[in-house]
Structures are given as C-alpha cells and as structure tokens.
Design an enzyme around this catalytic site. Sequence first.
Site, PDB file in Angstrom:
ATOM      1  N   ASN A  13      -3.318 -23.889  -7.910  1.00  0.00           N
ATOM      2  CA  ASN A  13      -4.642 -23.753  -8.519  1.00  0.00           C
ATOM      3  C   ASN A  13      -4.848 -24.656  -9.722  1.00  0.00           C
ATOM      4  O   ASN A  13      -5.889 -25.293  -9.873  1.00  0.00           O
ATOM      5  CB  ASN A  13      -4.879 -22.293  -8.945  1.00  0.00           C
ATOM      6  CG  ASN A  13      -5.617 -21.509  -7.876  1.00  0.00           C
ATOM      7  OD1 ASN A  13      -5.898 -22.020  -6.802  1.00  0.00           O
ATOM      8  ND2 ASN A  13      -5.931 -20.271  -8.184  1.00  0.00           N
TER       9      ASN A  13
ATOM     10  N   ASP B 298       0.268 -15.782 -11.921  1.00  0.00           N
ATOM     11  CA  ASP B 298       0.984 -16.965 -12.387  1.00  0.00           C
ATOM     12  C   ASP B 298       1.513 -17.635 -11.117  1.00  0.00           C
ATOM     13  O   ASP B 298       0.927 -17.457 -10.042  1.00  0.00           O
ATOM     14  CB  ASP B 298       2.110 -16.579 -13.357  1.00  0.00           C
ATOM     15  CG  ASP B 298       2.689 -17.765 -14.127  1.00  0.00           C
ATOM     16  OD1 ASP B 298       2.032 -18.252 -15.059  1.00  0.00           O
ATOM     17  OD2 ASP B 298       3.797 -18.213 -13.780  1.00  0.00           O
TER      18      ASP B 298
ATOM     19  N   SER C 121      -9.403 -15.007 -18.350  1.00  0.00           N
ATOM     20  CA  SER C 121      -8.894 -13.646 -18.129  1.00  0.00           C
ATOM     21  C   SER C 121      -9.437 -12.701 -19.192  1.00  0.00           C
ATOM     22  O   SER C 121      -9.820 -11.568 -18.903  1.00  0.00           O
ATOM     23  CB  SER C 121      -7.361 -13.637 -18.150  1.00  0.00           C
ATOM     24  OG  SER C 121      -6.829 -14.117 -16.948  1.00  0.00           O
TER      25      SER C 121
ATOM     26  N   GLN D  90       3.081 -17.105 -24.845  1.00  0.00           N
ATOM     27  CA  GLN D  90       1.795 -16.441 -24.628  1.00  0.00           C
ATOM     28  C   GLN D  90       1.226 -15.855 -25.917  1.00  0.00           C
ATOM     29  O   GLN D  90       0.007 -15.764 -26.088  1.00  0.00           O
ATOM     30  CB  GLN D  90       1.959 -15.336 -23.574  1.00  0.00           C
ATOM     31  CG  GLN D  90       0.682 -14.924 -22.885  1.00  0.00           C
ATOM     32  CD  GLN D  90       0.245 -15.910 -21.816  1.00  0.00           C
ATOM     33  OE1 GLN D  90       1.050 -16.422 -21.080  1.00  0.00           O
ATOM     34  NE2 GLN D  90      -1.050 -16.163 -21.735  1.00  0.00           N
TER      35      GLN D  90
ATOM     36  N   THR E 175      -7.811 -22.604 -15.534  1.00  0.00           N
ATOM     37  CA  THR E 175      -6.716 -23.326 -16.187  1.00  0.00           C
ATOM     38  C   THR E 175      -6.865 -24.823 -15.995  1.00  0.00           C
ATOM     39  O   THR E 175      -6.708 -25.608 -16.937  1.00  0.00           O
ATOM     40  CB  THR E 175      -5.351 -22.847 -15.666  1.00  0.00           C
ATOM     41  OG1 THR E 175      -5.277 -21.421 -15.764  1.00  0.00           O
ATOM     42  CG2 THR E 175      -4.220 -23.454 -16.473  1.00  0.00           C
TER      43      THR E 175
ATOM     44  N   LYS F 256       4.431 -11.064 -20.566  1.00  0.00           N
ATOM     45  CA  LYS F 256       4.659 -11.802 -19.323  1.00  0.00           C
ATOM     46  C   LYS F 256       5.529 -10.946 -18.412  1.00  0.00           C
ATOM     47  O   LYS F 256       6.249 -10.064 -18.871  1.00  0.00           O
ATOM     48  CB  LYS F 256       5.356 -13.132 -19.607  1.00  0.00           C
ATOM     49  CG  LYS F 256       5.117 -14.189 -18.537  1.00  0.00           C
ATOM     50  CD  LYS F 256       3.735 -14.795 -18.641  1.00  0.00           C
ATOM     51  CE  LYS F 256       3.520 -15.888 -17.595  1.00  0.00           C
ATOM     52  NZ  LYS F 256       2.207 -16.551 -17.731  1.00  0.00           N
TER      53      LYS F 256
END
Length: 448
Positions: free
Chosen positions: A243, A168, A380, A113, A211, A128
């Site tokens: 998703n 997530d 985000s 990340q 995403t 995370k």
Amino acid sequence: MLTDEYVKRVYAQVEKRDGDQPEFLQAVQEVFESLQPVVEKHPEYEKAGVLERLVEPERVIKFRVAWTDDEGKVQVNRGYRVQFNSAIGPYKGGLRFHPSVNEGVIKFLGFEQILKNSLTTLPMGGGKGGSDFDPKGKSDAEVMRFCQAFMTELCRHIGQFTDVPAGDINVGAREIGYLFGQYKRIRDEYSGVLTGKGLEFGGSLARTEATGYGLCYYTAEALRVLRDDSFEGKTVVISGSGNVAIFATEKAQQLGAKVVTASDSNGYVYDPDGIKLDIVKDIKLGHRGRIKEYAERVPGAEYHEGCSGVWTVPCDIALPCATQNEIDGASAETLVKNGCKVVCEGANMPSTPEAIAVYQKNGLLYGPAKAANAGGVAVSGLEMSQNSYRLSWTFEETDAKLKSIMESIVAESLAAAKEYGHEGDLMLGANAAGFVKVANAMVAQGVL
C-alpha cells in the site's frame, strides 16, 4: 555520538537490559543522539527521569496464538502488543504479521510510534503489536482462524479509549476485518477499536492511500521550503509494492515525477518509461502476485533478483517503502554516486545509521520515517474522530486534512531544529518536536 552524560547513562542502561534487541537499540540511539541539545536545555527532564521512562514500555504483552490449518493440524505462533507510552493519548500503532516479528522489532516500532504520533498533533500515544505468523501462502480460511485466535487474547488489552491498533505489514483490509469481527463478537460492542476498517463498517476514506500520499506531501513540502523545488520532472526510485509504495507512486506521478521501480521480497522491476501503476495494482492488490510478473507483462521493463539492487538505479529522489534497514551504507553511497539528492522514508527505519551518515555527509535532503511516513497514523487518528462522531468525511476533506498535517510536520521539525541549534536538520527537528510534547505531558502527570 552520545556525549551528554545523562543521555549516555540512560542508553547504557538500555543496552544492559535489552542488548538482545538490535532494532530497538538502533532506534533508541538514533533518537538519543538528536535529543542531546534538548535535554541540555531542559535539565528538569533529567530530574523527572523522562528518558528512563521513555525507553521502558508501560506494558509488554506476549501471548500464544494457537489455530488450526486447513489440514486440521494445530499451529502455534507468538503474539505481541507493546503499549509503550500513553502520556498524550491512548496507545496507537499497527499490527504486523511477518516471520521476522519478535519482541525487539515490536519495541523499536512502538518506540518510534511515540514520537511519530506526537508529530501529527493528534492525541495518540505510542504502541505496536503483531505476530510471527506469515499470511503468505495461507488460505482466507486459515488467515481468518489465525486472526480470530489472535484477537481472542488481544481483546482483553485494547479498547477505543485504551489502545487502538491498526494495520502494518501483511495486515490489510482482510485481516482488519477478521480482527474487528472477532472483537465485536467477544466484547459485544461496536466501537472504533481498530482503524483501517472497511468503509462499510467505520473505515475512513483516504486511509488506504494515507501513508503513501502523506510521504509525498511531506517530501513536496520539504523540497519547497528547503530547496525551492518540487517533484516536477524528477526521476523517483521507490522500493516495495504494498500500500505505501503503490500510493506513493500514485501521488508522485500526480505531482509530475517519473517513478521507475517497484520491488518485493524476491526482487525489483525497473521500467525506464515509468511504472504502469494499474498493472502493479492488479498484481499486488488484485491477486497478491509477485512483482516479477510486471516485467512479463510490460515490454521494455526489466526484472532483477534481489530487492537491494533497487538502490543502484539512478534517481533524483529515493523513497524507501519496504522494510527496516533496507538501505545500508554501501547502498547510500551508490545512491549519492548516481545523483540522488533526496531520501524520504515511507517504511519504518529503512536506513541504517551508516546510511544516514552518508546522507548527512553529502547534504541530501533527508526526511526520517517518524515524520515522513506519519500520514498513515494521522488518518487513523482522523478515522478515530469520525467513529466517535458517528459520521464520515469525504475523500477530499480527509485528504486535505492529511496534506495539512504533513506540511505542519515539516514546519514543526524545522522550527525545533532551529530552536536547538541545528537549522534545516529534519531528523533532529522531528525527534525534538515529537519528544518535547510527550516529555512535558509526562512531567505534568507525575511519576507513573
């Protein structure tokens, strides 16, 4: 292979300290291999101990989550938040609820990340979190009680200027809503502390799609620049049915491709006529069903047990959107044998090192996860901006910003690859471009 002495020394230290965390070691080694030409060109990074600091989280939070099920029995899970690096902004990264979650998995995700967030050009650090809690088979009331118990501890460590979690795997709109409500109740403040919120309470349009759409924008731009090609007329294999997979399928279809697969943890479906997305959405978003149901509802579609078989389906483009290490070396060889020319990653680290070696040996266009799936965290970040301004952008405005960010990631990656002597290498370029920004910020801020 690691050949630079500084890189080898730091990796050996990581192996000694974290030898029981294979996913984290895999992520570090992949990044370190790419960074060797960078650290050779910038000896000041060794003097400043940048790599040593990069692989050591600033903070690891581990806690007990006790909650009561519908039978009145107390259940206990483990909760985690790894606040990895805040050199360029507050910690930012999702929460994952899955039985496979442990400290090593969360550390690998948090490490990835750092560079992913850097690539978006938005001011976000890397973090995370999650839990080994499994929402599957739980009632809404049980999920709510778990989320409230989880946030009761987590709220001590997060905030809109400190650490901003998101969703997530298995953390969607329902879970984010429960988590946000508990944070608001305990802290008595209404802030942009979580992203992926509902539109009614501070969420962003296009976040759900981000995403998957971003993956296709990245792939389309890489195809255009490197191959003078597009999605038009291509056969695409996609794994997953959450998703990311759903909206990657949607955008790929909009761009002229035929997507022929979808999968879940039990198996996959193959539809030679192209996936009927409305049916997948009804199964997965409508009533949280299993993908097997698709074959029962669509004539001519086939269902196969075992999700790894999805990589045996002939295709031009593969978009892995399920989970880490879902494509191994053998599956990669099968993809190549069956005509695949492009692999871009929608999941986090879905290809093993052996699979990546196969892509590179055979000249596939390979888009690594930290670049190709950065669309979710990019939107985000845009949600954080909207929350700070107390306003909402239209879907079209947000989607246009997302597309621009994904195209800029391709450009940044290719520029960095060229600078460090590996022209056209999107993996090395992504790692180098993301790293240099973070490394320079770390050096500028002193020894922390």
